[in-house]
Design an enzyme around this catalytic site. Structure first.
Site, PDB file in Angstrom:
ATOM      1  N   HIS A   1       0.845  -1.188   0.000  1.00  0.00           N
ATOM      2  CA  HIS A   1       0.000   0.000   0.000  1.00  0.00           C
ATOM      3  C   HIS A   1       0.880   1.237   0.000  1.00  0.00           C
ATOM      4  CE1 HIS A   1       1.189  -0.400   4.190  1.00  0.00           C
ATOM      5  NE2 HIS A   1       0.853   0.866   4.383  1.00  0.00           N
TER       6      HIS A   1
ATOM      7  N   ASP B   1       0.663   5.297   1.769  1.00  0.00           N
ATOM      8  CA  ASP B   1      -0.085   6.016   2.805  1.00  0.00           C
ATOM      9  C   ASP B   1      -0.840   7.182   2.169  1.00  0.00           C
ATOM     10  OD1 ASP B   1       1.001   4.276   4.614  1.00  0.00           O
ATOM     11  OD2 ASP B   1       2.537   5.660   5.331  1.00  0.00           O
TER      12      ASP B   1
ATOM     13  N   HIS C   1       4.708   0.212   0.108  1.00  0.00           N
ATOM     14  CA  HIS C   1       5.487  -0.505   1.108  1.00  0.00           C
ATOM     15  C   HIS C   1       4.603  -1.543   1.785  1.00  0.00           C
ATOM     16  CE1 HIS C   1       3.728   3.158   2.858  1.00  0.00           C
ATOM     17  NE2 HIS C   1       3.636   2.504   4.015  1.00  0.00           N
TER      18      HIS C   1
ATOM     19  N   ARG D   1       7.195  -7.672  16.628  1.00  0.00           N
ATOM     20  CA  ARG D   1       7.496  -6.338  16.109  1.00  0.00           C
ATOM     21  C   ARG D   1       6.299  -5.441  16.365  1.00  0.00           C
ATOM     22  NH1 ARG D   1       6.787  -3.518  10.960  1.00  0.00           N
ATOM     23  NH2 ARG D   1       8.407  -1.927  10.758  1.00  0.00           N
TER      24      ARG D   1
END
Length: 322
Positions: A192, A194, A249, A259
């Protein structure tokens, strides 16, 4: 289209990359030059000596991990009204079938109900600090682009009715069954870009972020616990008339350690008109690449499409000079 399987993705090349590292305490003209270059070539860069106190970061990370360590039934009680609150679901579509656990908050009031762990105060302090960092970076960008009003971008996220978000994403470690294949990974959050103006990202010292500068090629980014990762959003690409790039990304889970990433998405008020200032029309870009629209209009399109679908192309100006 890139097609995914749960463990490895065929037809892709994985090429590690070192993002530009920019020291914000360096000489201002050099900082500006490096930021503009990074936004044009990568759409991403890291910043150090950013001015956000270490204790504010550590307290935010502590309460974040504490939240995700709670029993599922407690986390599900954090329902703050659509789209805010806790969620855990498959993203789905376009090769992004990973599982991600998240907490989405209004950046102007990042609180949760029944707060007994100082979550709200810790996260509010962090959000205010990264908002100031985002404004500083946006003003350096404007100066580097030669925009007379250097607050033209930052003003959007300082208005009281800005639509900025804070999102915690929590990715579990790789399954034990996958540990015999060190090259395998699961997609945690799929491909995607942002949609907002600018993203300030912080993650614990665990790899997972990958960017795609070329179709079919994914570039893993090495995390740096001393840095914030900054990336250009779709709106900033529009407002720079395509000079800055909003790069696709994703996040993968390829570690034996959990994470957690925390993203501040700087966004304008819903009624803000998104258009490139006149100085962005140059001999190299002799017309506006995108037609004007409001953030509300773009946001509606964003949520109506599948993750990974192109949104920004829908607003390209068909009358632009080729």
């Amino acid at each position: 289209m890139v097609v995914a399987s749960p463990n490895s993705i065929l037809g892709e090349r994985i090429i590690p990359i070192d993002l530009p590292m920019i020291d914000l305490s360096a000489e201002k003209s050099m900082v500006i030059k490096l930021i503009v270059k990074a936004c044009e070539e990568y759409g991403f860069f890291n910043v150090i000596n950013h001015g956000v106190p270490h204790d504010i970061i550590s307290k935010m990370e502590e309460v974040g991990f504490d939240f995700f360590a709670k029993p599922m039934e407690q986390k599900k009680l954090v329902a703050l009204g659509n789209p805010f609150g806790y969620g855990c679901k498959n993203i789905g579509f376009n090769g992004d079938m990973g599982e991600v656990e998240y907490l989405l908050l209004n950046a102007n009031a990042p609180s949760i109900p029944n707060d007994s762990s100082n979550f709200s105060s810790s996260v509010s302090a962090y959000t205010e600090a990264v908002k100031e960092l985002a404004c500083e970076i946006l003003e350096l960008m404007a100066e580097g682009l030669g925009v007379p009003d250097t607050s033209i971008f930052s003003t959007f996220i300082t208005q009281l009715d800005n639509d900025s978000l804070l999102r915690f994403n929590h990715y579990p470690p790789k399954d034990c069954k996958d540990r015999d294949n060190s090259n395998s990974y699961n997609v945690g959050f799929g491909e995607h870009s942002d949609p907002q103006i600018l993203t300030i990202l912080r993650s614990n010292d665990v790899a997972g972020l990958q960017i795609s500068l070329q179709h079919g090629v994914w570039n893993p980014v090495t995390p740096d616990p001393a840095a914030f990762c900054v990336n250009v959003g779709d709106l900033l690409e529009v407002m720079t008339n395509g000079r800055f790039v909003s790069v696709r990304h994703r996040a993968v889970t390829n570690s034996y350690k959990s994470r957690m990433s925390v993203a501040y998405f700087g966004a304008p008020p819903l009624d803000a008109c998104i258009v490139a200032p006149s100085v962005m029309v140059t001999p190299n870009r002799p017309s506006l690449l995108f037609k004007p629209f409001t953030w509300a209009e773009y946001k509606k399109v964003t949520y109506s499409l599948r993750l990974g679908d192109s949104r920004i192309d829908l607003f390209k100006n068909c009358t632009q000079i080729e």
